[in-house]
Design a protein around this motif. Structure first.
Motif, mmCIF file in Angstrom:
data_model
loop_
_atom_site.group_PDB
_atom_site.id
_atom_site.type_symbol
_atom_site.label_atom_id
_atom_site.label_comp_id
_atom_site.label_asym_id
_atom_site.label_seq_id
_atom_site.Cartn_x
_atom_site.Cartn_y
_atom_site.Cartn_z
ATOM 1 N N ILE A 180 0.852 -1.187 0.000
ATOM 2 C CA ILE A 180 0.000 0.000 0.000
ATOM 3 C C ILE A 180 0.887 1.236 0.000
ATOM 4 O O ILE A 180 1.815 1.345 0.804
ATOM 5 N N VAL B 167 0.907 5.210 0.756
ATOM 6 C CA VAL B 167 0.152 6.220 1.500
ATOM 7 C C VAL B 167 0.874 7.562 1.342
ATOM 8 O O VAL B 167 1.788 7.872 2.106
ATOM 9 N N GLN C 226 -5.608 8.571 7.051
ATOM 10 C CA GLN C 226 -5.080 7.598 6.108
ATOM 11 C C GLN C 226 -4.527 6.375 6.844
ATOM 12 O O GLN C 226 -4.782 5.238 6.461
ATOM 13 N N TYR D 20 -7.337 4.231 8.191
ATOM 14 C CA TYR D 20 -7.968 3.426 7.138
ATOM 15 C C TYR D 20 -7.157 2.148 6.900
ATOM 16 O O TYR D 20 -7.713 1.055 6.827
ATOM 17 N N VAL D 21 -5.851 2.296 6.792
ATOM 18 C CA VAL D 21 -4.987 1.127 6.571
ATOM 19 C C VAL D 21 -5.114 0.151 7.735
ATOM 20 O O VAL D 21 -5.234 -1.063 7.540
ATOM 21 N N LEU E 165 -8.201 -2.121 7.667
ATOM 22 C CA LEU E 165 -8.350 -3.117 6.608
ATOM 23 C C LEU E 165 -8.345 -4.522 7.199
ATOM 24 O O LEU E 165 -7.576 -4.805 8.126
ATOM 25 N N VAL F 167 1.124 -7.190 5.069
ATOM 26 C CA VAL F 167 0.946 -5.837 4.541
ATOM 27 C C VAL F 167 2.247 -5.053 4.702
ATOM 28 O O VAL F 167 2.858 -5.058 5.765
ATOM 29 N N VAL G 56 3.577 -1.076 4.000
ATOM 30 C CA VAL G 56 3.106 0.273 3.699
ATOM 31 C C VAL G 56 4.302 1.160 3.387
ATOM 32 O O VAL G 56 5.291 1.175 4.123
ATOM 33 N N LEU H 164 1.506 3.355 12.286
ATOM 34 C CA LEU H 164 1.484 2.086 11.554
ATOM 35 C C LEU H 164 2.476 1.084 12.137
ATOM 36 O O LEU H 164 2.155 -0.099 12.280
ATOM 37 N N VAL I 90 -3.722 4.924 -0.748
ATOM 38 C CA VAL I 90 -4.662 5.535 0.192
ATOM 39 C C VAL I 90 -4.313 7.013 0.291
ATOM 40 O O VAL I 90 -3.308 7.389 0.891
#
Length: 132
Positions: free
Chosen positions: A4, A6, A18, A21-22, A25, A32, A34, A63, A96
């Protein structure tokens, strides 16, 4: 691995939306990765600012605290093109973007960078709104 991108600007509230949102998921965190990208208005040959953007720092920390694999990258002007080039380079699965606070009628309109990424991206683009 689900990749992803961002892209964040200097607005901490948008960047936080943002990141949230991640985090929301339905994925296995270990699957994942990022990449948090920050756009500088200088060219790639100009000196970067001495301090990291607070929005970048907050997003990366949030994150990582949740256990996600995160890296930081810079993109340059034109910003939309830089984001799309990064998406291609990383073979990303999604983007995102951050949405700005807007009136109900204005919510159908996006900023020029967001609109360009949405229109020209080869992967799904999500616009995460800031909740007030």
């Amino acid at each position: 691995m689900y990749q992803i991108v961002v892209p964040v600007d200097d607005d901490v509230d948008r960047a936080t939306a943002q990141a949230q949102y991640v985090l929301d998921l339905p994925t296995d965190d270990g699957a994942v990765h990022v990449t948090v990208a920050h756009a500088y208005h200088e060219s790639a040959t100009d000196d970067l600012p001495d301090e990291e953007s607070p929005a970048v720092a907050a997003t990366v920390q949030r994150l990582r605290d949740a256990g996600l694999s995160v890296e930081k990258r810079e993109v340059y002007v034109p910003v939309a093109e830089g984001i799309l080039d990064l998406v291609d380079e990383l073979d990303a699965d999604s983007v995102v973007m951050g949405g700005r606070k807007r009136s109900p009628a204005g919510k159908a309109l996006f900023g020029s960078v967001t609109q360009s990424v949405i229109l020209d991206s080869t992967v799904p683009v999500t616009v995460a709104a800031v909740h007030v």
